[in-house]
Design an enzyme around this catalytic site. Structure first.
Site, mmCIF file in Angstrom:
data_model
loop_
_atom_site.group_PDB
_atom_site.id
_atom_site.type_symbol
_atom_site.label_atom_id
_atom_site.label_comp_id
_atom_site.label_asym_id
_atom_site.label_seq_id
_atom_site.Cartn_x
_atom_site.Cartn_y
_atom_site.Cartn_z
ATOM 1 N N LEU A 169 0.744 -1.304 -0.057
ATOM 2 C CA LEU A 169 -0.044 0.171 0.193
ATOM 3 C C LEU A 169 0.775 1.200 0.104
ATOM 4 O O LEU A 169 2.067 1.211 0.637
ATOM 5 C CB LEU A 169 -0.842 0.007 1.244
ATOM 6 C CG LEU A 169 -2.029 -1.055 1.331
ATOM 7 C CD1 LEU A 169 -2.646 -0.754 2.709
ATOM 8 C CD2 LEU A 169 -2.872 -1.025 0.277
ATOM 9 N N ASP A 170 0.591 2.327 -0.844
ATOM 10 C CA ASP A 170 1.102 3.326 -0.679
ATOM 11 C C ASP A 170 1.601 4.064 0.762
ATOM 12 O O ASP A 170 0.463 3.778 1.495
ATOM 13 C CB ASP A 170 0.651 4.524 -1.709
ATOM 14 C CG ASP A 170 0.531 4.375 -3.146
ATOM 15 O OD1 ASP A 170 1.724 3.618 -3.465
ATOM 16 O OD2 ASP A 170 -0.221 4.774 -3.750
ATOM 17 N N LYS A 171 2.508 4.949 1.053
ATOM 18 C CA LYS A 171 2.719 5.399 2.454
ATOM 19 C C LYS A 171 1.200 6.143 2.775
ATOM 20 O O LYS A 171 1.031 5.985 4.060
ATOM 21 C CB LYS A 171 3.851 6.137 2.325
ATOM 22 C CG LYS A 171 4.060 7.076 3.523
ATOM 23 C CD LYS A 171 5.417 7.953 3.538
ATOM 24 C CE LYS A 171 5.303 8.857 4.923
ATOM 25 N NZ LYS A 171 6.430 9.777 4.549
#
EC number: 5.4.99.-
Length: 302
Positions: free
Chosen positions: A142-144
């Site tokens: 998952l993106d930050k």
């Protein structure tokens, strides 16, 4: 097989919670409510990612607080040694997998700048407390700035099984996205060929078969003239797919400056992995995990 479902209470008991009563920047607020600590001590608590506001980690001193927000602070360094995971909670764990709910602001894996303050590194330390030989393997990311459900494997074999059979094994993977503007079409989909530039910007190519084919389905959950809350289903799982497709739709994700957002009214990016359902890699049992929609998403799209 040993199964463990996590209790939030254990983690919360090692944290302090403060309700915001007036407009104030984050550092002065923390210095006020934690008056027994020095300025440098409070700054280091912020730098270590031990401060959460509502549903995201915040490290900026000048973050603007608003009345009604809840600020949570992990008590001290000792709390980390006592198994408190920063920026995430474990939803499920057995001998093969660990499923977490990741907060926005926490990296999934290491970058050149940050090696330790990641979900992967923390979980590696966590499993090694039981046996120094234990390891954790990344299955997906998952993106930050995206929160929600994420899964890790406990062996290379399980990782390969999941990745090689991802389309068959994963039964549901849905997100909620808070986007700018009112989406008038109640349901639809975006289909395009995605490419990545040298500066790591993903974009939809105007040419058919030029890049990786990506399909994103969406449904409006609630909306007003300023914001819409969408349920998003991935037919394909490409890098930054939802973010690019929402920009293509003309309704970029709130707080996603990289892909066209003009404002950040919730202090984070408006993307959350709500549901992950998959067939267990060893038992073949169907498992389903959910992470509640962040309250800030619901408030803005009412």
């Amino acid at each position: 097989m040993t199964k463990r479902y996590a209790s939030k209470n254990k983690q919360q008991s090692k944290a302090l919670q403060f309700k915001v009563e007036e407009e104030m920047e984050l550092l002065p607020f923390l210095l006020k409510v934690m008056s027994n600590r020095s300025r440098n001590s409070v700054k280091s608590i912020l730098a270590r990612g031990q401060v959460t506001i509502d549903d995201h980690i915040e490290t900026k001193y000048n973050y603007a607080l608003h009345p009604g927000q809840m600020v949570t602070v992990l008590k001290n360094k000792a709390a980390i040694k006592q198994n408190v995971l920063i920026g995430m909670t474990i939803l499920y764990e057995d001998d093969a997998v660990i499923v977490i709910n990741k907060e926005a602001g926490l990296l999934s894996i290491a970058t050149e700048k940050e090696k330790k303050q990641t979900a992967h590194h923390q979980l590696m330390e966590y499993v090694r407390q039981e046996d120094p030989e234990n390891r954790i393997f990344v299955v997906h990311r998952l993106d930050k700035d995206t929160s929600g459900v994420m899964m890790f494997a406990k062996s290379e074999e399980v990782k390969r099984t999941l990745q090689n059979n991802w389309k068959r094994v994963v039964k549901e993977r849905s997100y909620v996205a808070l986007v700018e503007g009112e989406v008038t079409k109640q349901k639809g989909y975006v289909s395009s060929w995605l490419r990545e530039s040298k500066t790591h910007m993903v974009y939809s190519s105007p040419t058919k078969n030029d890049g990786q084919h990506a399909i994103t389905h969406y449904k409006v959950l609630q909306s007003n003239q300023d914001f819409s809350l969408l349920e998003v289903q991935l037919e394909t799982g490409r890098k930054n797919q939802i973010r690019v497709h929402m920009q293509d739709l003309g309704h970029p994700i709130v707080g996603d400056k990289k892909y066209g957002s003009k404002q950040n009214v919730i202090g984070r990016m408006g993307l959350h992995a709500k549901v992950l359902s998959f067939q267990h890699p060893t038992t073949e049992q169907l498992l389903l995990f959910q992470a509640d929609v962040p309250k800030s998403f619901l408030k803005k799209s009412k």
